[in-house]
Design a protein around this motif. Structure first.
Motif, PDB file in Angstrom:
ATOM      1  N   VAL A 196       0.805  -1.225   0.000  1.00  0.00           N
ATOM      2  CA  VAL A 196       0.000   0.000   0.000  1.00  0.00           C
ATOM      3  C   VAL A 196       0.837   1.274   0.000  1.00  0.00           C
ATOM      4  CG1 VAL A 196      -1.802   1.254   1.276  1.00  0.00           C
ATOM      5  CG2 VAL A 196      -1.865  -1.232   1.173  1.00  0.00           C
ATOM      6  N   PHE A 197       2.089   1.211   0.447  1.00  0.00           N
ATOM      7  CA  PHE A 197       2.898   2.422   0.638  1.00  0.00           C
ATOM      8  C   PHE A 197       3.015   3.256  -0.635  1.00  0.00           C
ATOM      9  CE2 PHE A 197       6.977   4.653   0.599  1.00  0.00           C
ATOM     10  CZ  PHE A 197       6.837   5.457   1.719  1.00  0.00           C
ATOM     11  N   PHE A 198       3.497   2.666  -1.707  1.00  0.00           N
ATOM     12  CA  PHE A 198       3.732   3.440  -2.927  1.00  0.00           C
ATOM     13  C   PHE A 198       2.447   4.005  -3.551  1.00  0.00           C
ATOM     14  CE2 PHE A 198       7.949   1.201  -3.167  1.00  0.00           C
ATOM     15  CZ  PHE A 198       8.716   2.357  -3.034  1.00  0.00           C
ATOM     16  N   PRO A 199       1.352   3.238  -3.626  1.00  0.00           N
ATOM     17  CA  PRO A 199       0.117   3.841  -4.163  1.00  0.00           C
ATOM     18  C   PRO A 199      -0.384   5.024  -3.350  1.00  0.00           C
ATOM     19  CG  PRO A 199      -0.019   1.459  -4.280  1.00  0.00           C
ATOM     20  CD  PRO A 199       1.213   1.774  -3.490  1.00  0.00           C
ATOM     21  N   VAL A 200      -0.267   4.963  -2.023  1.00  0.00           N
ATOM     22  CA  VAL A 200      -0.722   6.086  -1.192  1.00  0.00           C
ATOM     23  C   VAL A 200       0.152   7.315  -1.439  1.00  0.00           C
ATOM     24  CG1 VAL A 200      -0.891   6.944   1.173  1.00  0.00           C
ATOM     25  CG2 VAL A 200      -1.782   4.694   0.604  1.00  0.00           C
ATOM     26  N   ILE A 201       1.472   7.122  -1.443  1.00  0.00           N
ATOM     27  CA  ILE A 201       2.374   8.250  -1.687  1.00  0.00           C
ATOM     28  C   ILE A 201       2.150   8.825  -3.082  1.00  0.00           C
ATOM     29  CG2 ILE A 201       4.800   8.921  -1.867  1.00  0.00           C
ATOM     30  CD1 ILE A 201       3.755   8.361   0.992  1.00  0.00           C
ATOM     31  N   ALA A 202       1.954   7.946  -4.071  1.00  0.00           N
ATOM     32  CA  ALA A 202       1.669   8.412  -5.433  1.00  0.00           C
ATOM     33  C   ALA A 202       0.362   9.195  -5.475  1.00  0.00           C
ATOM     34  CB  ALA A 202       1.615   7.226  -6.396  1.00  0.00           C
ATOM     35  N   GLY A 203      -0.605   8.751  -4.689  1.00  0.00           N
ATOM     36  CA  GLY A 203      -1.883   9.450  -4.646  1.00  0.00           C
ATOM     37  C   GLY A 203      -1.749  10.888  -4.184  1.00  0.00           C
ATOM     38  N   PHE A 204      -0.790  11.136  -3.281  1.00  0.00           N
ATOM     39  CA  PHE A 204      -0.563  12.489  -2.782  1.00  0.00           C
ATOM     40  C   PHE A 204       0.350  13.323  -3.690  1.00  0.00           C
ATOM     41  CE2 PHE A 204      -1.559  10.892   1.660  1.00  0.00           C
ATOM     42  CZ  PHE A 204      -2.690  11.672   1.795  1.00  0.00           C
ATOM     43  N   PHE A 205       1.396  12.688  -4.227  1.00  0.00           N
ATOM     44  CA  PHE A 205       2.477  13.461  -4.830  1.00  0.00           C
ATOM     45  C   PHE A 205       2.704  13.237  -6.334  1.00  0.00           C
ATOM     46  CE2 PHE A 205       3.678  12.951  -0.298  1.00  0.00           C
ATOM     47  CZ  PHE A 205       3.733  14.289   0.049  1.00  0.00           C
ATOM     48  N   TRP A 206       2.036  12.257  -6.945  1.00  0.00           N
ATOM     49  CA  TRP A 206       2.267  12.000  -8.366  1.00  0.00           C
ATOM     50  C   TRP A 206       0.934  12.052  -9.102  1.00  0.00           C
ATOM     51  CZ3 TRP A 206       3.762   6.862 -11.198  1.00  0.00           C
ATOM     52  CH2 TRP A 206       4.297   7.180 -12.457  1.00  0.00           C
ATOM     53  N   LYS A 207       0.633  13.162  -9.677  1.00  0.00           N
ATOM     54  CA  LYS A 207      -0.663  13.359 -10.321  1.00  0.00           C
ATOM     55  C   LYS A 207      -0.848  12.461 -11.542  1.00  0.00           C
ATOM     56  CE  LYS A 207      -1.241  18.145  -8.792  1.00  0.00           C
ATOM     57  NZ  LYS A 207      -1.439  19.553  -9.192  1.00  0.00           N
ATOM     58  N   ARG A 208       0.271  12.040 -12.152  1.00  0.00           N
ATOM     59  CA  ARG A 208       0.162  11.261 -13.380  1.00  0.00           C
ATOM     60  C   ARG A 208      -0.267   9.807 -13.116  1.00  0.00           C
ATOM     61  NH1 ARG A 208       4.641  11.182 -18.280  1.00  0.00           N
ATOM     62  NH2 ARG A 208       3.414   9.916 -19.728  1.00  0.00           N
ATOM     63  N   ALA A 209      -0.064   9.306 -11.873  1.00  0.00           N
ATOM     64  CA  ALA A 209      -0.392   7.907 -11.552  1.00  0.00           C
ATOM     65  C   ALA A 209      -1.847   7.612 -11.908  1.00  0.00           C
ATOM     66  CB  ALA A 209      -0.153   7.632 -10.075  1.00  0.00           C
ATOM     67  N   THR A 210      -2.070   6.459 -12.550  1.00  0.00           N
ATOM     68  CA  THR A 210      -3.402   6.140 -13.073  1.00  0.00           C
ATOM     69  C   THR A 210      -4.143   5.148 -12.190  1.00  0.00           C
ATOM     70  OG1 THR A 210      -2.610   4.290 -14.428  1.00  0.00           O
ATOM     71  CG2 THR A 210      -2.551   6.494 -15.419  1.00  0.00           C
ATOM     72  N   THR A 211      -5.427   5.062 -12.416  1.00  0.00           N
ATOM     73  CA  THR A 211      -6.305   4.163 -11.672  1.00  0.00           C
ATOM     74  C   THR A 211      -5.871   2.709 -11.834  1.00  0.00           C
ATOM     75  OG1 THR A 211      -8.172   5.663 -11.885  1.00  0.00           O
ATOM     76  CG2 THR A 211      -8.679   3.350 -11.485  1.00  0.00           C
TER      77      THR A 211
END
Length: 474
Positions: free
Chosen positions: A391-406
């Motif tokens: 879960v760590f990387f998806p949560v951090i990406a959710g906050f800081f990486w706008k490009r991350a996709t569903t």
């Protein structure tokens, strides 16, 4: 134990039940039940957050590591504190501004329903397994002290926590946590630590009687310290029970300052309990089960009455974490699985009822798992391995990486969870490798699928534009 100590502990348990019942009267809405109405000031917030961090592994586990490795037993809880500091310094404002109830709800809003669902399952399992560690710890303490059967001890301790958590939710947990924070602070820092050092003959006796490695902060091994970082530091950052406490803060400032304070408190607690474990090696050097180091040291050191109070402080640490993680698991299941998937029109009154029923069921399963596993550090490793790795990387990406996709977030959580569980099954639950494999899988899948799906969207947009242009020409 002396009869006076039994009376002290019994009175403490009764007091917790009474306080829990009083708290239940304040849980009139779902938001009261889940996040205490988002109304806690600094003192209450700090006490409650510190109480939920420092549980069975923090006390029993650290004393055990202090007994076996000395000061380097500090690292287990230090990594918990480091994770809490990271939240306080970098994430509290972002978390507070979400206005959600769970970490999975955040992922649902950011990455869609599938990601929210799979993250809810993973996070709920983590929270329940942490509750399992606390029930094991309570059982161990009561077994050593009262001579009760271990099974009966676990059922008793777990049953009390289940009772007041089910009744009042976060308000009951908050009110009991304040009592527990005071008791554990006084019991550990002002009674157990100085009296343990006195019983062992002072610091000079520790230096003379213990191996030199016991005074080396790295003697536990760089690999183990790194494992604790992966498990506990990263795990704290994405733990539902911690986020749920952040949601209870009245303001962003309370959340930030209180979280940093709780992280610093964790460092002090880690060092104190490690030293107590070292003292136990001098006073009771031939323990068959080092998991009983703290309880055995207390019995050898403390007079009647004081012993009951200190052991109540240990049980306090266990109960506060157990109640917080039990409520976290229940909240994830009700808010992100039952409500979203099966009862979309659930009103507030029904939410409260379903939450209480679900809390009871999760608590019952928790006690069954505790009776089956019976090792506090093993259960903790399993809990944090899945949470940190998946879960760590998806949560951090959710906050800081706008490009991350569903799609990227969904596959990242799903595949990394499979990798971690498979690795634990093959290499054993004490191995660091499955966590590394899980983190690597999570990061690679998140990045790769993001760029693949982004390119697909870009290509689709180009095709649609070309078609539109062609249509205009025609």
């Amino acid at each position: 134990m002396h009869f006076v100590d039994v009376v002290v502990m019994t009175a403490y348990f009764i007091a917790l039940i009474v306080v829990g019942i009083i708290g239940a009267r304040r849980a009139k809405t779902s938001e009261d039940y889940i996040v205490a109405g988002r109304s806690l000031g600094f003192t209450m917030y700090l006490a409650c957050l510190a109480a939920v961090i420092l549980g069975g592994a923090s006390t029993i586990g650290t004393a055990r590591l202090g007994y076996e490795f000395g000061l380097s037993g500090f690292w287990l809880v230090a990594m918990l504190g480091l994770g809490i500091l990271a939240i306080g310094l970098f994430l509290t404002k972002k978390i507070s501004n979400l206005k959600v109830l769970t970490i999975s709800e955040m992922l649902h809003d950011r990455f869609g329903a599938q990601t929210g669902l799979v993250s809810a399952v993973v996070a709920a399992i983590y929270a329940m397994m942490v509750s399992v560690t606390q029930v094991i710890g309570m059982g161990t303490i009561l077994n050593v002290l009262l001579g009760w059967d271990l099974t009966l001890s676990m059922i008793t301790g777990g049953g009390i926590v289940l009772f007041y958590t089910m009744l009042g939710g976060m308000w009951s947990v908050t009110m009991t946590d304040i009592v527990q924070f005071v008791v554990m602070t006084v019991g550990i820092f002002f009674i157990m630590l100085p009296m343990s050092l006195s019983k062992a003959g002072g610091w000079s006796s520790l230096e003379a009687g213990l191996p030199e490695a016991h005074f080396d902060f790295t003697s536990i091994g760089a690999g183990t310290i790194f494992q604790y970082f992966l498990l506990f530091c990263l795990g704290m950052v994405v733990a539902q029970d911690i986020w749920q406490r952040v949601f209870t803060a009245k303001t962003d400032k309370v959340a930030r300052v209180g979280t940093i304070g709780a992280g610093l408190y964790s460092f002090a607690y880690a060092l104190a309990v490690s030293v107590i474990g070292m003292c136990a090696l001098i006073v009771v050097p031939n323990l068959g089960d080092t998991q009983t180091a703290f309880a055995s040291m207390a019995i050898e050191t403390l007079p009647a009455g004081i012993l009951g109070f200190v052991l109540a402080s240990v049980v306090s640490a266990l109960m506060s974490t157990a109640s917080g993680t039990l409520l976290a698991s229940s909240t994830l299941i009700v808010n992100d699985i039952i409500k979203r998937q099966f009862m979309k029109e659930m009103n507030d009154k029904m939410f409260l009822f379903v939450s209480r029923v679900t809390t009871f069921m999760i608590g019952f399963i928790t006690i069954i798992f505790a009776l089956w596993i019976q090792d506090v550090l093993v259960a903790l490793d399993v809990a944090y391995a899945v949470l940190s790795g998946a879960v760590f990387f998806p949560v951090i990406a959710g906050f800081f990486w706008k490009r991350a996709t569903t799609r990227a977030a969904f596959y990242s959580i799903t595949l990394s969870t499979i990798v971690i569980l498979s690795g634990l099954a093959v290499k054993g639950i004490t191995s660091t490798d499955p966590i590394l494999y899980g983190l690597l899988t999570s990061a690679v899948v998140l990045v790769a699928v993001t760029y693949m799906t982004s390119e697909q969207k870009q290509n689709t947009s180009v095709i649609e534009t070309d078609e539109n242009r062609t249509g205009k020409i025609i």
